[in-house]
Write a protein that holds these residues in place. Structure first.
Motif, PDB file in Angstrom:
ATOM      1  N   LYS A 237       0.842  -1.188   0.000  1.00 37.64           N
ATOM      2  CA  LYS A 237       0.000   0.000   0.000  1.00 37.64           C
ATOM      3  C   LYS A 237       0.878   1.238   0.000  1.00 37.64           C
ATOM      4  O   LYS A 237       1.862   1.326   0.749  1.00 37.64           O
ATOM      5  CB  LYS A 237      -0.910   0.007   1.234  1.00 37.64           C
ATOM      6  N   THR A 238       0.537   2.224  -0.827  1.00 42.43           N
ATOM      7  CA  THR A 238       1.312   3.456  -0.925  1.00 42.43           C
ATOM      8  C   THR A 238       1.487   4.101   0.449  1.00 42.43           C
ATOM      9  O   THR A 238       0.514   4.286   1.176  1.00 42.43           O
ATOM     10  CB  THR A 238       0.626   4.451  -1.874  1.00 42.43           C
TER      11      THR A 238
ATOM     12  N   SER B 295       2.915   2.897   3.077  1.00 41.31           N
ATOM     13  CA  SER B 295       2.899   1.987   4.225  1.00 41.31           C
ATOM     14  C   SER B 295       4.259   1.333   4.434  1.00 41.31           C
ATOM     15  O   SER B 295       5.107   1.311   3.548  1.00 41.31           O
ATOM     16  CB  SER B 295       1.837   0.909   4.045  1.00 41.31           C
TER      17      SER B 295
ATOM     18  N   GLN C 137       0.963   9.388   3.145  1.00 40.30           N
ATOM     19  CA  GLN C 137       0.040   9.338   2.009  1.00 40.30           C
ATOM     20  C   GLN C 137       0.765   9.116   0.691  1.00 40.30           C
ATOM     21  O   GLN C 137       0.164   8.696  -0.286  1.00 40.30           O
ATOM     22  CB  GLN C 137      -0.775  10.630   1.950  1.00 40.30           C
TER      23      GLN C 137
ATOM     24  N   ASP D 139       0.534   2.402   8.383  1.00 42.29           N
ATOM     25  CA  ASP D 139       0.211   3.364   7.325  1.00 42.29           C
ATOM     26  C   ASP D 139       0.903   4.678   7.677  1.00 42.29           C
ATOM     27  O   ASP D 139       0.357   5.536   8.368  1.00 42.29           O
ATOM     28  CB  ASP D 139      -1.303   3.543   7.214  1.00 42.29           C
TER      29      ASP D 139
ATOM     30  N   ARG E  99       1.417  -3.978   9.478  1.00 42.45           N
ATOM     31  CA  ARG E  99       1.556  -2.825   8.610  1.00 42.45           C
ATOM     32  C   ARG E  99       1.327  -1.533   9.370  1.00 42.45           C
ATOM     33  O   ARG E  99       0.437  -1.443  10.210  1.00 42.45           O
ATOM     34  CB  ARG E  99       0.548  -2.909   7.452  1.00 42.45           C
TER      35      ARG E  99
ATOM     36  N   SER F 204       8.429  10.614   3.828  1.00 37.90           N
ATOM     37  CA  SER F 204       7.856  10.278   2.527  1.00 37.90           C
ATOM     38  C   SER F 204       8.592  11.006   1.412  1.00 37.90           C
ATOM     39  O   SER F 204       9.514  11.794   1.645  1.00 37.90           O
ATOM     40  CB  SER F 204       6.374  10.657   2.487  1.00 37.90           C
TER      41      SER F 204
ATOM     42  N   ASP G 125       5.773  -2.367   6.038  1.00 34.25           N
ATOM     43  CA  ASP G 125       5.503  -3.695   6.573  1.00 34.25           C
ATOM     44  C   ASP G 125       6.552  -4.048   7.615  1.00 34.25           C
ATOM     45  O   ASP G 125       7.739  -3.745   7.460  1.00 34.25           O
ATOM     46  CB  ASP G 125       5.522  -4.749   5.459  1.00 34.25           C
TER      47      ASP G 125
END
Length: 346
Positions: free
Chosen positions: A159-160, A162, A186, A183, A181, A205, A164
């Motif tokens: 998922k963008t 995220s 974004q 999050d 995970r 990010s 793990d």
């Protein structure tokens, strides 16, 4: 024609006491305090090198070829033993090796969409392979939880934005139950690092404006820190050894230092505004300093509230700072010139 002194990458060892410098002419290993060149492997031994990972201060180095005069393909991972003065391991993969992480019992090799974990150093055998989303930066960190021998692995999730997390007790062929995970952002994760006890994770990010710190055990956000308001490429994050502080390098030429334990030390805006939203309540670094970073750099904490910065242009900086937010440059050097007269090529 390539510049033999061109630096392709730099990387601290696990306790920040040394760093490796991968160049068009080989690999150099430096001690940080004092700044001294300890090893210089020349072009005839290793060729031009894109990446080098140290195992603490041991005799083992993980090397990936690159540059204009490579001795090996870039899909090979080589382990060089400085005591034996030879390569003792050569593992080939189907695509370019993007990053390597070493621990005393694990070897982690990151490809664009796979992570391979091996036992290490002897016997070296593959334990398992993880399939990931495209991971062009080779992001991955491995650590050990306190008071255990249990490893923990973190890497970008499918998922963008995220991350793990694989719990150490389930590192086996059946991995689905081990995966958790976070999050984190974004947009895609650009940089991540574990603290020394592997209990905290810092992430940034692609946007590069915010840094978030997470509790690995609880999978919860602990802190949000603001690097700035303009987008930036964050090249490095590192915790201090006691996890009281976090440092950050970006392409905006400023190295930021944040308080993690006593967050009251961080700066905040003096005005309150509903229109500014969360920006008005942001925590900014307690201090920062400028370095001429036209390219990526690595930063890490030294002794006695100091920060070390090594840049791809060959420059070395050491700044001290106080909890009150004052800083002072203690040292500036060109590490490529250290011990030049005594340089040796094997």
């Amino acid at each position: 024609m390539s510049n033999a002194r061109e630096v392709l990458s730099v990387r601290f060892n696990q306790d920040f006491s040394c760093f490796s410098c991968s160049t068009e002419s080989g690999v150099r290993i430096y001690n940080v305090n004092p700044l001294v060149e300890k090893i210089n492997f020349g072009i005839t031994t290793v060729g031009s090198v894109s990446k080098c990972e140290m195992l603490n201060r041991s005799n083992l180095l993980a090397i990936v070829s690159g540059g204009t005069r490579p001795k090996f393909p870039d899909n090979h991972l080589l382990i060089y033993d400085d005591l034996a003065k030879k390569f003792i391991l050569d593992i080939s993969f189907k695509s370019t090796v993007l990053s390597v992480r070493l621990k005393k019992d694990k070897l982690v090799v990151v490809l664009k969409s796979q992570i391979h974990i091996f036992s290490f150093p002897s016997p070296t055998q593959k334990l398992f392979t993880i399939f990931t989303r495209d991971n062009p930066k080779g992001l991955c960190e491995i650590g050990t939880l306190p008071n255990t021998e249990r490893n923990i692995l973190v890497y970008p999730g499918f998922k963008t934005g995220s991350v793990d997390i694989w719990e150490p007790h389930s590192m086996s062929k059946n991995l689905s139950s081990a995966k958790n995970r976070i999050d984190a952002h974004q947009t895609d994760v650009r940089c991540m690092v574990l603290n020394s006890t592997s209990t905290k994770l810092a992430t940034a990010s692609q946007r590069g404006t915010l840094i978030r710190i997470w509790d690995i055990i609880m999978k919860q956000q602990l802190l949000e820190l603001r690097r700035g308001s303009d987008p930036a490429i964050i090249s490095c994050l590192n915790f201090s050894k006691n996890s009281e502080y976090l440092c950050c390098c970006s392409d905006k030429e400023t190295v930021h230092i944040f308080a993690v334990k006593d967050t009251q030390l961080n700066k905040r805006l003096s005005i309150k505004s509903k229109t500014l939203g969360s920006y008005a309540s942001s925590q900014w670094g307690l201090t920062g300093f400028k370095v001429p970073q036209e390219t990526a750099a690595e930063c890490a904490f030294g002794e006695n509230n100091s920060v070390i910065v090594i840049c791809l242009d060959g420059s070395f900086y050491k700044y001290s700072f106080t909890p009150e937010g004052k800083n002072h440059r203690e040292q500036y050097d060109i590490y490529l010139d250290c011990d030049d007269d005594e340089e040796f090529f094997i």
